[in-house]
Scaffold this motif. Structure first.
Motif: not given
Length: 477
Positions: A36-40, A134-136, A239-242
Motif C-alpha cells: 500500500v502506498e501513501h504520500r504525505l 530517528l530517521e525523521a 505523519e507525526k514525525y515526517f
C-alpha cells in the motif's frame, strides 16, 4: 557505511532463509503480500507491507541521490554524506543513532550507489516507532549538528575506506578504471561513488550543507516499512514525525546518463602492479535496468559466468586450467547503460593472450548458439532463487520496494519482477548477447604482476578478489 561495530548486525538479514523466511518468499511468489502506498503533504512517498510471520519490522529510506548527481570537482559527496548522517543530529548527538538502535535489539546501516543513497533499520516490532523517529530526526535536523569537526572526522573515515578497499588491495582500482573507460570523461557515471582523494579534500562545510538542503528532503525520498506492523498506526507515526519537515523544490535536473552506441574498439589499458597473478577484465555496456533486454542480458551473463556450472568456469578453470577465477557479473543501472564485468585471473603462469582467447571463444560460441534448454532452466532458477532470497526477509523486501519506487515509479513492480525474467526466451538471450557482447562494445583491462607472490597468498587473494567481483553488481559502498 563502514562501521565495524555494526557490520555483523547489518548483514544478519542476508543469512540463509529459515522456514518463516521461505514462507514469506513463497507468498511473494504468489503476490501474496499487500503493498500500500501513501504520500504525505510534503511529498514523502510511504510504502507499507504487512508481514506477521515474525515480530520484526524493517524501515528503509531511499533518497534519490547518488554519485551521478555530483558535479565535477566534488565527487564523493553522496557517499561522504551517507557517513555524516550517522555522525549526529540536533536531538541525537554523536553515535547516538547506532546506540539507540542496537540497544533496542535492532540492526542498521546505509549504502551509496551511482543512483541512490539508502538507510535502513530492522527492529523488534515494538521498537518501530523509535526507528521512524530517528530517521525523521536526522532528515529534519541534521544541519543543526553538522559542523567542521564532524566533516573532518568523516572525511578521514571515507579516505581511509578508499585506501582499504581500493588503493591498497590487489586489483582494488580495477572496477574504477573500467567504469571510467566505459563512461567517458564528463559522463555522470564516469566516477565511482567513493570519489577521489582530491575531491574529498576539497569538500567544504558549505558544500555539505548545500548538498543536504538540495537532496535530503521528503519529496526526494521513499520510505518503506515492512513487517509485523499495524498500517494505520504506522502511517500515523510517519505523519507525526515526517509530516512537518518542509519540502525542497530546487533539486537540479540530473545530467544525462545516456551513452548511445557501443563503447568503441581499442579501449584497453595494461596495469603493472603488485598483484598475485595476471588478470584479464572487461566491461561491456548493457541495456538499462527495467527493460526486458536487461533481464535477457542478466540471463546471458548467468549462463556464461555465474558459478561453477557456468561456461567460462568450465572452460578456463576446469578444462584448460588457465584461471583460478572466471566470472561474468552485471551491475544494473536504470539511468545509464548497465555494465557487465568479465573477471578472469590466471592460474600459474598462464598468459593474458591464452586467457583472453579462451574467454572470447566461449562468448563467441554463446553468441552463435545461444543457451541450451538446460542452461536456460538453470539460469532462470538461479535468478528466481536470488529474487526469492531478497524478498524472504523484511529488510530485503523493504529495500526492493524502495528500489522500484525510486527508479521505476511503482513499488509493486518488485513483486512481479521475477515473472518478467522467467518469461524471457532463449532466442532473446542469444540476441542480446549478439548485440552487446562484442569486441567493439567493451573496455579491456589487463594486469601484469611486478612481483611474485607467495603461492598460498596468491590463491587466497585471487579467490577473495573473485568474490569481491561477484558483489560489485550493486555498485554499493
Amino acid at each position: 557505511m563502514a562501521n565495524p561495530a555494526t557490520a555483523q548486525a547489518a548483514t544478519s538479514e542476508t543469512a540463509a532463509p529459515d522456514a518463516a523466511q521461505t514462507a514469506r518468499a513463497a507468498a511473494a511468489r504468489g503476490a501474496g503480500f499487500e503493498v500500500v502506498e501513501h504520500r504525505l503533504g510534503n511529498g514523502l512517498r510511504v510504502v507499507l507491507s504487512e508481514d506477521h510471520l515474525t515480530p520484526v519490522a524493517a524501515v528503509c529510506l531511499w533518497y534519490d541521490v547518488g554519485s551521478r548527481h555530483e558535479r565535477p570537482g566534488r565527487t564523493g559527496l553522496a557517499h561522504l554524506f551517507e557517513h555524516l548522517m550517522f555522525q549526529g543530529s540536533a536531538n541525537v548527538p554523536g553515535n547516538g543513532h547506532f546506540s539507540l538502535v542496537q540497544n533496542a535489539g535492532g540492526s542498521l546501516n546505509g549504502t551509496t550507489s551511482f543512483e541512490r543513497t539508502n538507510y535502513f533499520e530492522t527492529m523488534p516490532a515494538h521498537q518501530l516507532e523509535l526507528a521512524l523517529w530517528l530517521e525523521a530526526d536526522r532528515m529534519g535536523s541534521l544541519l543543526a549538528a553538522l559542523d567542521q569537526e564532524s566533516l573532518d572526522n568523516q572525511r578521514d573515515v571515507v579516505k581511509n575506506e578508499r585506501r582499504q578497499r581500493y588503493d591498497n588491495v590487489p586489483y582494488g582500482t580495477a572496477w574504477e578504471r573500467l567504469v571510467a573507460m566505459v563512461f567517458p570523461e564528463g559522463h555522470p557515471y564516469h566516477h565511482m561513488p567513493i570519489g577521489s582523494m582530491a575531491d574529498l579534500d576539497a569538500a567544504s562545510l558549505a558544500d555539505c550543507q548545500e548538498f543536504f538542503r538540495t537532496y535530503y528532503a521528503p519529496n526526494n525520498a521513499v520510505l518503506s516499512v515492512v513487517g509485523d506492523i499495524d498500517p494505520e498506526r504506522t502511517l500515523a507515526w510517519v505523519e507525526k514525525y515526517f509530516g512537518t519537515i518542509p519540502a525542497h523544490d530546487a533539486k537540479p535536473v540530473p545530467r544525462d546518463g545516456s551513452a548511445p552506441g557501443p563503447v568503441g574498439a581499442g579501449r584497453e589499458e595494461v596495469v603493472e602492479a603488485d598483484v598475485p597473478s595476471r588478470a584479464v577484465m572487461a566491461a561491456y555496456r548493457l541495456p538499462h535496468d527495467g527493460t526486458r533486454e536487461a533481464d535477457a542480458a542478466d540471463l546471458a551473463l548467468t549462463v556464461l559466468g555465474s558459478g561453477e556450472s557456468s561456461r567460462l568456469h568450465n572452460r578456463l578453470v576446469r578444462r584448460d586450467r588457465l584461471a583460478v577465477v572466471a566470472g561474468f557479473g552485471m551491475m544494473r543501472l536504470a539511468q545509464a547503460p548497465s555494465v557487465g564485468w568479465l573477471d578472469v585471473k590466471a592460474s600459474g603462469d598462464a598468459s593474458v593472450a591464452a586467457m583472453r582467447a579462451a574467454a572470447d571463444e566461449e562468448i563467441a560460441r554463446f553468441v552463435a548458439e545461444g543457451p541450451t534448454p538446460e542452461e536456460m532452466e538453470r539460469a532462470q532458477a538461479q535468478i528466481e532463487r536470488e529474487w526469492l532470497d531478497r524478498l524472504a526477509t523484511v529488510g530485503g523486501r523493504a529495500d526492493e520496494l524502495c528500489r522500484y519506487a525510486v527508479l521505476f515509479g511503482d513499488p509493486k513492480l518488485a513483486v512481479t519482477a521475477v515473472d518478467r525474467a522467467l518469461s524471457v526466451t532463449a532466442e532473446e538471450v542469444r540476441a542480446v548477447a549478439a548485440r552487446y557482447l562484442v569486441p567493439d562494445n567493451r573496455a579491456v583491462l589487463t594486469y601484469e604482476p611486478t612481483a611474485v607472490a607467495d603461492e598460498a597468498d596468491e590463491a587466497e587473494e585471487a579467490d577473495e578478489a573473485g568474490a569481491a567481483a561477484a558483489v560489485r553488481d550493486e555498485g554499493e559502498m
